[in-house]
Design a protein around this motif. Structure first.
Motif, PDB file in Angstrom:
ATOM      1  N   ARG A 192       0.885  -1.059   0.115  1.00  0.00           N
ATOM      2  CA  ARG A 192      -0.056  -0.122  -0.033  1.00  0.00           C
ATOM      3  C   ARG A 192       0.774   1.169  -0.140  1.00  0.00           C
ATOM      4  NH1 ARG A 192      -5.451  -0.708   1.398  1.00  0.00           N
ATOM      5  NH2 ARG A 192      -5.957  -3.006   1.692  1.00  0.00           N
ATOM      6  N   PRO A 193       0.394   2.329  -0.667  1.00  0.00           N
ATOM      7  CA  PRO A 193       1.082   3.446  -0.809  1.00  0.00           C
ATOM      8  C   PRO A 193       1.899   4.009   0.468  1.00  0.00           C
ATOM      9  CG  PRO A 193      -0.856   3.628  -1.854  1.00  0.00           C
ATOM     10  CD  PRO A 193      -0.922   2.516  -1.360  1.00  0.00           C
ATOM     11  N   SER A 251       2.862   6.710  -3.605  1.00  0.00           N
ATOM     12  CA  SER A 251       3.483   6.791  -2.197  1.00  0.00           C
ATOM     13  C   SER A 251       4.343   8.066  -2.081  1.00  0.00           C
ATOM     14  CB  SER A 251       4.493   5.636  -2.369  1.00  0.00           C
ATOM     15  OG  SER A 251       4.081   4.300  -2.206  1.00  0.00           O
ATOM     16  N   PHE A 271       4.473  -4.000  -7.389  1.00  0.00           N
ATOM     17  CA  PHE A 271       4.701  -2.431  -7.054  1.00  0.00           C
ATOM     18  C   PHE A 271       4.458  -1.650  -8.519  1.00  0.00           C
ATOM     19  CE2 PHE A 271       6.913  -4.555  -3.705  1.00  0.00           C
ATOM     20  CZ  PHE A 271       6.640  -3.667  -2.599  1.00  0.00           C
ATOM     21  N   TRP A 283       0.013  -8.539  -6.560  1.00  0.00           N
ATOM     22  CA  TRP A 283      -0.043  -7.113  -6.842  1.00  0.00           C
ATOM     23  C   TRP A 283       1.308  -6.391  -6.644  1.00  0.00           C
ATOM     24  CZ3 TRP A 283      -2.297  -4.028  -1.863  1.00  0.00           C
ATOM     25  CH2 TRP A 283      -2.544  -2.800  -2.322  1.00  0.00           C
ATOM     26  N   ASP A 307       1.345   3.177 -10.762  1.00  0.00           N
ATOM     27  CA  ASP A 307       0.449   3.975  -9.690  1.00  0.00           C
ATOM     28  C   ASP A 307       0.617   3.739  -8.433  1.00  0.00           C
ATOM     29  OD1 ASP A 307      -0.708   4.629 -12.228  1.00  0.00           O
ATOM     30  OD2 ASP A 307      -2.522   3.481 -11.793  1.00  0.00           O
ATOM     31  N   ASN A 308       0.893   2.667  -7.907  1.00  0.00           N
ATOM     32  CA  ASN A 308       1.013   2.450  -6.525  1.00  0.00           C
ATOM     33  C   ASN A 308       2.561   3.159  -5.913  1.00  0.00           C
ATOM     34  OD1 ASN A 308       1.600   1.208  -3.929  1.00  0.00           O
ATOM     35  ND2 ASN A 308       0.224  -0.776  -4.636  1.00  0.00           N
ATOM     36  N   GLN A 309       3.413   2.904  -7.084  1.00  0.00           N
ATOM     37  CA  GLN A 309       4.832   3.770  -6.435  1.00  0.00           C
ATOM     38  C   GLN A 309       4.369   5.186  -6.433  1.00  0.00           C
ATOM     39  OE1 GLN A 309       7.904   2.768  -9.084  1.00  0.00           O
ATOM     40  NE2 GLN A 309       7.241   0.714  -9.394  1.00  0.00           N
ATOM     41  N   ASN A 357       4.509   1.495   1.745  1.00  0.00           N
ATOM     42  CA  ASN A 357       5.735   1.717   0.915  1.00  0.00           C
ATOM     43  C   ASN A 357       6.590   2.967   1.407  1.00  0.00           C
ATOM     44  OD1 ASN A 357       4.675  -0.534  -0.757  1.00  0.00           O
ATOM     45  ND2 ASN A 357       4.067   0.918  -2.357  1.00  0.00           N
TER      46      ASN A 357
END
Length: 394
Positions: free
Chosen positions: A173-174, A212, A204, A202, A207-209, A177
């Motif tokens: 999760r952001p 964060s 990295f 799921w 968008d997830n990066q 991370n």
């Protein structure tokens, strides 16, 4: 009002019966509750059609129902209970509400009474539902997991411990991370039990990066970006990305008994909700002091339900800081301050927390027997009253 004055209705092909389902945790545990026959529905008897869903189901929640069942619900305007206390729907996360609103219209469900049970403990009103209820379910989730895994009472943690702290970071999760990246950047993972493992399903992704980065200073953003430019390497303790699925059922006694406190990486960090999961209650069960990277107000909520926190161990003013960049920095500063103490100072400071640790453990056990059942009973009684007051909607 007797709790027997309501019946629960299901699509009988798909009654969820996993350990934390509404069926297992509510209906089976209360002899006054029972499942009724959907097609024998009588509007004079308060009834609820129960829908449990996951994030992945939001777009197809009604398509997954038997269409004869769905048509009957619409035709008879049967009230619907959406039961999802294992996620903390933040009020500013509008995508899922917009999606459900479109589905209500598509399937002609606007006139049905709709109730929502969420893990967001701020108890915000969500306008697409007639009523929204908060439910702290994770004490019960942990109890169920520990019972199923036959884990015994935690061992009293020894005074002399090898590691400064324990920090589990699994699903990327952001906010999690960002925390993990900062732990590494500041060298706090040295002499700590620290994991950052991700998830094979799921990854990295970009968008997830990018999400964060909102939690980080300019220097923190550069460090975080460099990690992924070089290629992310997981930090693994006892489980990896493939084996972590059952981790909710696991308390690694060696990790807790060999570290001084838990740096808990909670699921949510927004100021629009309070969402406390098994991650926090595991530390309480294991007799660990804790500092929590989560929603502002988390410590305040825990104190409001009888737990104690650790103001003589950490400066807990971070709990009221709404700026997530500042809040994360304040938490890391407290961890750094502890790590810089001598071994004797650490041992003395942790020993001072023994009464709080014991209180929290005993309080958790006492709430296992009462809190969830009392809360869900109150929710159901409130819904019964609302159904009776809105008979024109039936």
């Amino acid at each position: 009002m007797s709790s027997s004055s309501i019946q629960f209705l299901y699509d009988n092909r798909k009654i969820p019966k996993h350990p934390n389902s509404f069926y297992r945790q509510v209906i089976q545990k209360n002899p006054n509750y029972a499942i009724g026959d959907l097609f024998e529905y009588n509007s004079e008897v308060p009834s609820l059609f129960v829908i449990e869903f996951l994030w992945a189901d939001v777009e197809t929640i009604f398509e997954n129902l038997d269409q004869h069942v769905l048509q009957f619900i619409v035709k008879r305007r049967i009230p619907i209970l959406f039961y999802f206390p294992t996620e903390g729907f933040c009020i500013n996360e509008t995508g899922w509400t917009d999606n459900l609103k479109k589905q209500f219209k598509k399937h002609n469900l606007q006139k049905n009474l709709k109730y929502f049970v969420t893990g967001n403990l701020l108890n915000n009103t969500i306008e697409i539902f007639d009523k929204t209820f908060s439910l702290n379910c994770f004490e019960r989730v942990l109890e169920t997991a520990l019972y199923d895994s036959k884990l015994q009472k935690f061992n009293k943690i020894k005074n002399n411990r090898k590691y400064d702290f324990l920090s589990y970071n699994a699903n990327p999760r952001p906010g999690r991370n960002a925390l993990a990246s900062e732990i590494i950047r500041h060298g706090l993972n040295k002499n700590a039990l620290f994991s950052w493992i991700g998830n094979p399903d799921w990854m990295f992704d970009r968008d997830n990066q990018n999400l964060s980065l909102q939690f980080l200073t300019q220097l923190g953003q550069k460090h975080y970006t460099d990690i992924f430019k070089k290629g992310f390497t997981p930090y693994i303790l006892d489980v990896n990305g493939s084996s972590k699925a059952g981790v909710v059922n696991l308390i690694n006694d060696a990790h807790y008994s060999n570290s001084y406190f838990s740096l808990i990486s909670e699921t949510e960090t927004s100021d629009q909700c309070i969402f406390i999961t098994e991650k926090t209650y595991k530390a309480i069960y294991a007799g660990h002091p804790f500092i929590i990277w989560g929603n502002p107000g988390t410590l305040t909520y825990l104190r409001s339900i009888g737990y104690k926190t650790f103001p003589t161990l950490f400066d807990e003013s971070y709990d009221t800081e709404l700026d997530p960049v500042k809040r994360l920095a304040m938490i890391l500063a407290e961890v750094k301050k502890f790590k810089e103490l001598s071994i004797i100072e650490k041992q003395l400071l942790i020993k001072m927390q023994n009464d709080i640790v014991e209180h929290n453990y005993q309080h958790l056990l006492s709430r296992w027997d009462t809190s969830f059942d009392i809360d869900i009973d109150w929710i159901i009684k409130d819904i019964i009253n609302d159904i009776k007051e809105n008979k024109d909607r039936l």
